[in-house]
Scaffold this motif. Structure first.
Motif, PDB file in Angstrom:
ATOM      1  N   TYR A 260       0.831  -1.213   0.000  1.00  0.00           N
ATOM      2  CA  TYR A 260       0.000   0.000   0.000  1.00  0.00           C
ATOM      3  C   TYR A 260       0.864   1.261   0.000  1.00  0.00           C
ATOM      4  CZ  TYR A 260      -4.736  -1.874   0.668  1.00  0.00           C
ATOM      5  OH  TYR A 260      -5.950  -2.484   0.499  1.00  0.00           O
ATOM      6  N   ALA A 261       1.968   1.234   0.744  1.00  0.00           N
ATOM      7  CA  ALA A 261       2.791   2.431   0.899  1.00  0.00           C
ATOM      8  C   ALA A 261       3.446   2.861  -0.405  1.00  0.00           C
ATOM      9  CB  ALA A 261       3.859   2.194   1.968  1.00  0.00           C
ATOM     10  N   VAL A 262       3.990   1.911  -1.157  1.00  0.00           N
ATOM     11  CA  VAL A 262       4.824   2.314  -2.304  1.00  0.00           C
ATOM     12  C   VAL A 262       4.423   1.649  -3.616  1.00  0.00           C
ATOM     13  CG1 VAL A 262       6.773   2.753  -0.767  1.00  0.00           C
ATOM     14  CG2 VAL A 262       6.590   0.516  -1.876  1.00  0.00           C
ATOM     15  N   GLY A 263       3.302   0.933  -3.620  1.00  0.00           N
ATOM     16  CA  GLY A 263       2.905   0.232  -4.830  1.00  0.00           C
ATOM     17  C   GLY A 263       2.732   1.125  -6.042  1.00  0.00           C
ATOM     18  N   LYS A 264       2.241   2.324  -5.843  1.00  0.00           N
ATOM     19  CA  LYS A 264       1.987   3.211  -6.992  1.00  0.00           C
ATOM     20  C   LYS A 264       3.278   3.765  -7.585  1.00  0.00           C
ATOM     21  CE  LYS A 264       1.199   7.455  -4.278  1.00  0.00           C
ATOM     22  NZ  LYS A 264       0.222   8.534  -3.988  1.00  0.00           N
ATOM     23  N   PHE A 265       4.383   3.635  -6.855  1.00  0.00           N
ATOM     24  CA  PHE A 265       5.655   4.162  -7.349  1.00  0.00           C
ATOM     25  C   PHE A 265       6.495   3.102  -8.063  1.00  0.00           C
ATOM     26  CE2 PHE A 265       4.608   6.646  -3.499  1.00  0.00           C
ATOM     27  CZ  PHE A 265       4.452   7.903  -4.085  1.00  0.00           C
ATOM     28  N   THR A 266       6.473   1.860  -7.546  1.00  0.00           N
ATOM     29  CA  THR A 266       7.354   0.819  -8.104  1.00  0.00           C
ATOM     30  C   THR A 266       6.648  -0.512  -8.344  1.00  0.00           C
ATOM     31  OG1 THR A 266       8.013   0.009  -5.916  1.00  0.00           O
ATOM     32  CG2 THR A 266       9.341   1.798  -6.879  1.00  0.00           C
ATOM     33  N   GLY A 267       5.383  -0.618  -7.948  1.00  0.00           N
ATOM     34  CA  GLY A 267       4.753  -1.926  -7.938  1.00  0.00           C
ATOM     35  C   GLY A 267       5.061  -2.682  -6.661  1.00  0.00           C
ATOM     36  N   ALA A 268       5.886  -2.071  -5.810  1.00  0.00           N
ATOM     37  CA  ALA A 268       6.225  -2.629  -4.486  1.00  0.00           C
ATOM     38  C   ALA A 268       6.728  -4.064  -4.576  1.00  0.00           C
ATOM     39  CB  ALA A 268       5.028  -2.534  -3.539  1.00  0.00           C
ATOM     40  N   HIS A 269       7.880  -4.232  -5.204  1.00  0.00           N
ATOM     41  CA  HIS A 269       8.503  -5.556  -5.202  1.00  0.00           C
ATOM     42  C   HIS A 269       8.915  -5.932  -3.777  1.00  0.00           C
ATOM     43  CE1 HIS A 269       9.874  -5.321  -9.712  1.00  0.00           C
ATOM     44  NE2 HIS A 269       8.596  -5.030  -9.550  1.00  0.00           N
ATOM     45  N   ILE A 270       9.597  -5.039  -3.100  1.00  0.00           N
ATOM     46  CA  ILE A 270      10.115  -5.173  -1.733  1.00  0.00           C
ATOM     47  C   ILE A 270      10.718  -6.560  -1.463  1.00  0.00           C
ATOM     48  CG2 ILE A 270       8.706  -3.313  -0.803  1.00  0.00           C
ATOM     49  CD1 ILE A 270       6.774  -5.315   0.378  1.00  0.00           C
ATOM     50  N   ASN A 271      11.307  -7.157  -2.492  1.00  0.00           N
ATOM     51  CA  ASN A 271      11.829  -8.516  -2.402  1.00  0.00           C
ATOM     52  C   ASN A 271      12.670  -8.782  -3.648  1.00  0.00           C
ATOM     53  OD1 ASN A 271      12.213 -11.309  -2.472  1.00  0.00           O
ATOM     54  ND2 ASN A 271      10.128 -11.792  -1.843  1.00  0.00           N
ATOM     55  N   PRO A 272      13.967  -9.059  -3.503  1.00  0.00           N
ATOM     56  CA  PRO A 272      14.797  -9.343  -4.673  1.00  0.00           C
ATOM     57  C   PRO A 272      14.308 -10.527  -5.498  1.00  0.00           C
ATOM     58  CG  PRO A 272      16.182  -8.891  -2.775  1.00  0.00           C
ATOM     59  CD  PRO A 272      14.775  -8.991  -2.267  1.00  0.00           C
ATOM     60  N   ALA A 273      13.708 -11.519  -4.841  1.00  0.00           N
ATOM     61  CA  ALA A 273      13.195 -12.674  -5.584  1.00  0.00           C
ATOM     62  C   ALA A 273      12.068 -12.258  -6.518  1.00  0.00           C
ATOM     63  CB  ALA A 273      12.711 -13.748  -4.619  1.00  0.00           C
ATOM     64  N   VAL A 274      11.245 -11.304  -6.092  1.00  0.00           N
ATOM     65  CA  VAL A 274      10.169 -10.785  -6.945  1.00  0.00           C
ATOM     66  C   VAL A 274      10.762  -9.995  -8.105  1.00  0.00           C
ATOM     67  CG1 VAL A 274       8.189  -9.216  -7.038  1.00  0.00           C
ATOM     68  CG2 VAL A 274       8.474 -10.758  -5.084  1.00  0.00           C
ATOM     69  N   THR A 275      11.718  -9.134  -7.812  1.00  0.00           N
ATOM     70  CA  THR A 275      12.371  -8.347  -8.854  1.00  0.00           C
ATOM     71  C   THR A 275      13.013  -9.249  -9.904  1.00  0.00           C
ATOM     72  OG1 THR A 275      12.799  -6.536  -7.295  1.00  0.00           O
ATOM     73  CG2 THR A 275      14.130  -6.587  -9.299  1.00  0.00           C
ATOM     74  N   LEU A 276      13.761 -10.250  -9.447  1.00  0.00           N
ATOM     75  CA  LEU A 276      14.432 -11.157 -10.378  1.00  0.00           C
ATOM     76  C   LEU A 276      13.431 -12.041 -11.110  1.00  0.00           C
ATOM     77  CD1 LEU A 276      17.447 -12.140  -8.101  1.00  0.00           C
ATOM     78  CD2 LEU A 276      17.588 -10.893 -10.264  1.00  0.00           C
ATOM     79  N   GLY A 277      12.369 -12.464 -10.421  1.00  0.00           N
ATOM     80  CA  GLY A 277      11.349 -13.289 -11.060  1.00  0.00           C
ATOM     81  C   GLY A 277      10.632 -12.544 -12.170  1.00  0.00           C
ATOM     82  N   PHE A 278      10.270 -11.288 -11.918  1.00  0.00           N
ATOM     83  CA  PHE A 278       9.617 -10.477 -12.949  1.00  0.00           C
ATOM     84  C   PHE A 278      10.569 -10.198 -14.115  1.00  0.00           C
ATOM     85  CE2 PHE A 278       6.312  -8.349  -9.928  1.00  0.00           C
ATOM     86  CZ  PHE A 278       5.548  -9.506  -9.972  1.00  0.00           C
ATOM     87  N   ALA A 279      11.838  -9.956 -13.792  1.00  0.00           N
ATOM     88  CA  ALA A 279      12.820  -9.698 -14.856  1.00  0.00           C
ATOM     89  C   ALA A 279      13.013 -10.945 -15.717  1.00  0.00           C
ATOM     90  CB  ALA A 279      14.142  -9.247 -14.246  1.00  0.00           C
ATOM     91  N   ALA A 280      13.118 -12.118 -15.075  1.00  0.00           N
ATOM     92  CA  ALA A 280      13.288 -13.362 -15.821  1.00  0.00           C
ATOM     93  C   ALA A 280      12.082 -13.655 -16.703  1.00  0.00           C
ATOM     94  CB  ALA A 280      13.521 -14.518 -14.854  1.00  0.00           C
ATOM     95  N   ALA A 281      10.904 -13.225 -16.253  1.00  0.00           N
ATOM     96  CA  ALA A 281       9.682 -13.439 -17.025  1.00  0.00           C
ATOM     97  C   ALA A 281       9.504 -12.410 -18.139  1.00  0.00           C
ATOM     98  CB  ALA A 281       8.472 -13.405 -16.091  1.00  0.00           C
TER      99      ALA A 281
END
Length: 276
Positions: A53-74
């Motif tokens: 809720y706090a930062v989703g509108k700015f970055t999608g709120a990954h707040i997790n390297p596994a999420v960042t890398l998973g989205f990048a790999a996809a």
């Protein structure tokens, strides 16, 4: 808000509330002491919800390297932003852990259980078996990434997505998290583990660096595979990388199962020797 600051703040909120609930349950003379695993999993789910809720509108709120890398790999996130996001997440997790330390200042010296104190910052397996612990972290993070993509493929009432994501975290914790404490997030474990090592916590003991690679490597493997698996199975995008990752996952799963079976046979042999 700049993306770097947003990921930092979102991850900091995640750790303040997530580490905070563990502190309440684990530390002596806390009013929440002993309230159990259900409280911890709900607390972590709400921690993720608030971070999103706090930062989703700015970055999608990954707040997790596994999420960042998973989205990048996809293919859903640019690789050029990955180092910046992960750096912000690590810093945010470290700061969040320091704030949790400050919140419970009188309680550290009242607690003599070193593992309980460390658990406020990072994960400890229920049964220490590195290969199996790695598998648990892979499976949990695989479900996390797959679940995030399932959620993204559906339409919800505006503003409801973060709550659904939080419920996903609760579900993973209740169903799968009892083995390792479900880090499912490298920054959530490594950033606070570094804080545990550096902070002047009375009688804290070691930071268990021998285990520390598992809640980093496991979530990265599970997150990346979750991303490419969704693209392959649900969207028909079967890449060479998907097949390579599938082979790696199969080797790890078979290796872990074989390792545990060997341990079981060894125990059975010892029991039989004692009987004879």
């Amino acid at each position: 808000m700049p993306e770097f600051l947003a990921e930092l703040v979102g991850t900091m909120i995640l750790i303040i509330l997530g580490g905070g609930v563990v502190g309440g349950v684990a530390l002596n003379q806390s009013k929440a002491q002993g309230s159990g695993w259900i409280v911890i999993t709900i607390g972590w789910g709400l921690a993720v919800t608030m971070g999103v809720y706090a930062v989703g509108k700015f970055t999608g709120a990954h707040i997790n390297p596994a999420v960042t890398l998973g989205f990048a790999a996809a293919g859903d996130f640019p690789w050029s932003k990955v180092p910046m996001y992960i750096s912000a997440q690590m810093i945010g997790a470290f700061i969040g852990a320091c704030i949790v330390f400050l919140n419970y200042l009188p309680h550290w010296k009242k607690t003599d259980d070193q593992i309980a104190m460390r658990d406020v910052f990072c994960t400890t397996p229920a049964i220490r078996s590195p290969f199996s612990n790695l598998v648990s972290e892979i499976i949990g993070t695989f479900i996390l990434l797959s679940g995030l993509m399932f959620i993204g493929a559906n339409e919800f009432t505006e503003g409801l997505n973060p709550l659904i994501v939080g419920l996903l975290i609760v579900a993973i914790g209740m169903s799968l998290g009892g083995t390792t404490g479900y880090a499912i997030n490298p920054s959530r474990d490594l950033g606070p583990r570094i804080a545990h090592a550096l902070l002047p916590i009375p009688g804290k003991g070691g930071s268990d660096w021998g285990y520390s690679w598992i809640p980093v490597v496991g979530p990265i493997l599970g997150g990346v595979y979750g991303g490419v698996f969704y693209k392959a199975i649900f969207e028909g995008n079967y890449t060479v990388f998907f097949w390579i990752m599938s082979a790696i996952m199969l080797i790890i799963m078979i290796g872990a199962a074989n390792s545990e079976l060997k341990k079981g046979r060894t125990v059975a042999d010892k029991v039989e020797e004692q009987i004879n």
